[in-house]
Scaffold this active site. Structure first.
Site, PDB file in Angstrom:
ATOM      1  N   ASP A   7       0.856  -1.193   0.000  1.00 57.53           N
ATOM      2  CA  ASP A   7       0.000   0.000   0.000  1.00 57.53           C
ATOM      3  C   ASP A   7       0.889   1.238   0.000  1.00 57.53           C
ATOM      4  O   ASP A   7       2.053   1.188   0.441  1.00 57.53           O
ATOM      5  CB  ASP A   7      -0.928   0.012   1.212  1.00 57.53           C
ATOM      6  CG  ASP A   7      -1.965   1.131   1.119  1.00 57.53           C
ATOM      7  OD1 ASP A   7      -2.725   1.150   0.135  1.00 57.53           O
ATOM      8  OD2 ASP A   7      -1.999   1.990   2.011  1.00 57.53           O
ATOM      9  N   HIS A  57      -4.756  10.608   5.659  1.00 57.51           N
ATOM     10  CA  HIS A  57      -3.648   9.858   6.271  1.00 57.51           C
ATOM     11  C   HIS A  57      -2.942  10.577   7.416  1.00 57.51           C
ATOM     12  O   HIS A  57      -2.172   9.959   8.150  1.00 57.51           O
ATOM     13  CB  HIS A  57      -2.617   9.443   5.215  1.00 57.51           C
ATOM     14  CG  HIS A  57      -2.141  10.558   4.323  1.00 57.51           C
ATOM     15  ND1 HIS A  57      -1.540  11.710   4.792  1.00 57.51           N
ATOM     16  CD2 HIS A  57      -2.168  10.670   2.964  1.00 57.51           C
ATOM     17  CE1 HIS A  57      -1.222  12.475   3.772  1.00 57.51           C
ATOM     18  NE2 HIS A  57      -1.601  11.891   2.650  1.00 57.51           N
ATOM     19  N   HIS A 153      -5.656   6.378   7.528  1.00 60.59           N
ATOM     20  CA  HIS A 153      -4.960   5.474   6.618  1.00 60.59           C
ATOM     21  C   HIS A 153      -3.466   5.527   6.898  1.00 60.59           C
ATOM     22  O   HIS A 153      -2.911   6.574   7.220  1.00 60.59           O
ATOM     23  CB  HIS A 153      -5.208   5.889   5.158  1.00 60.59           C
ATOM     24  CG  HIS A 153      -6.597   5.616   4.686  1.00 60.59           C
ATOM     25  ND1 HIS A 153      -6.858   4.952   3.514  1.00 60.59           N
ATOM     26  CD2 HIS A 153      -7.802   5.905   5.233  1.00 60.59           C
ATOM     27  CE1 HIS A 153      -8.164   4.853   3.349  1.00 60.59           C
ATOM     28  NE2 HIS A 153      -8.753   5.426   4.378  1.00 60.59           N
ATOM     29  N   ASP A 158      -2.376  -0.534   6.581  1.00 60.42           N
ATOM     30  CA  ASP A 158      -3.334  -0.974   5.572  1.00 60.42           C
ATOM     31  C   ASP A 158      -2.844  -2.231   4.849  1.00 60.42           C
ATOM     32  O   ASP A 158      -3.647  -3.095   4.487  1.00 60.42           O
ATOM     33  CB  ASP A 158      -3.589   0.148   4.563  1.00 60.42           C
ATOM     34  CG  ASP A 158      -4.484   1.246   5.139  1.00 60.42           C
ATOM     35  OD1 ASP A 158      -4.877   1.133   6.315  1.00 60.42           O
ATOM     36  OD2 ASP A 158      -4.774   2.212   4.415  1.00 60.42           O
TER      37      ASP A 158
END
Length: 240
Positions: A7, A57, A153, A158
């Site tokens: 990711d 994020h 995130h 993730d």
């Protein structure tokens, strides 16, 4: 079979607008088992980060100011993923950004699709669950994967969550709750949140039976046989 669940986080949504990668997170699996090896880097993008991206994020330019630029981590990244199958949720997004960064680093660098097989779990999920939401959070809820630590995130977090989702989605239930109220209204067992055991955990000892215990066991089997039924234990051993 070596697989890398990957990711990224970025400064914005469009690589065509000059947005850059600011975080890469990868976890390694061998033969569908997490190995404990991972690759994780924060990267100075040398540009501003969109406010909308920061809301997703939480990574700011101030935090990244002393982090390495992509060219400083590119070789380590390639060494880690080269030849593996990459498992990515919405792969075109991450691959587009990674290929762009690699071409900045080295104009002759091969695209990732020429180095690795690529599996897109979003396409996989859409084929299994047409017409439903198939975001990573939605899949966590559907498959019972614990994502309670995912307030924002993060590439490594993730990737770890996606590894659990992928293993459950492709291998069936890995931890069934079969009793009490742990099934749904249609009688299907629900999968509880997955918990990975650390690779360095203390292994349980295997205790072998003593001669006396083996003799007592055989005596019990003889008693069952004398009653007119061959013990299942002996049937199973004969079949093996």
């Amino acid at each position: 079979m070596r697989q890398i669940v990957l990711d990224t986080e970025t400064t914005g949504l469009e690589v065509s607008q000059g947005h850059r990668i600011i975080e890469i997170g990868c976890v390694e699996m061998e033969n569908r088992q997490l190995t404990g090896r991972h690759f994780h880097r924060y990267i100075n993008p040398e540009r501003d980060i969109d406010a909308g991206a920061i809301e997703v994020h939480g990574i700011t330019a101030t935090f990244l100011a002393d982090k390495p630029v992509f060219s400083a981590v590119a070789k380590d990244f390639i060494d880690f993923v080269d030849g593996a199958e990459l498992i990515i949720h919405n792969a075109p997004f991450d691959i587009g950004f990674l290929d762009s960064e690699l071409s900045r680093w080295d104009a002759s660098a091969l695209p990732l699709a020429q180095r690795c097989d690529i599996t897109d779990t979003l396409i996989m999920a859409r084929s299994r669950h047409p017409g439903q939401r198939n975001s990573l959070d939605a899949l966590c809820g559907r498959y019972g994967v614990d994502n309670s630590s995912r307030e924002l995130h993060g590439a490594l977090l993730d990737a770890e969550i996606l590894a659990d989702v992928y293993l459950t989605m492709t291998g069936g239930q890995t931890a069934l709750a079969l009793g009490g109220n742990d099934d749904d209204n249609q009688g299907r067992a629900r999968v509880r949140g997955l918990r990975r055991l650390p690779a360095d955990r203390v292994r349980l000892p295997v205790i072998q039976p003593s001669d006396e215990e083996l003799a007592a066991h055989e005596g019990q089997l003889d008693s069952i046989a004398a009653a007119g039924a061959e013990p299942l234990w002996r049937q199973a051993n004969r079949g093996s």
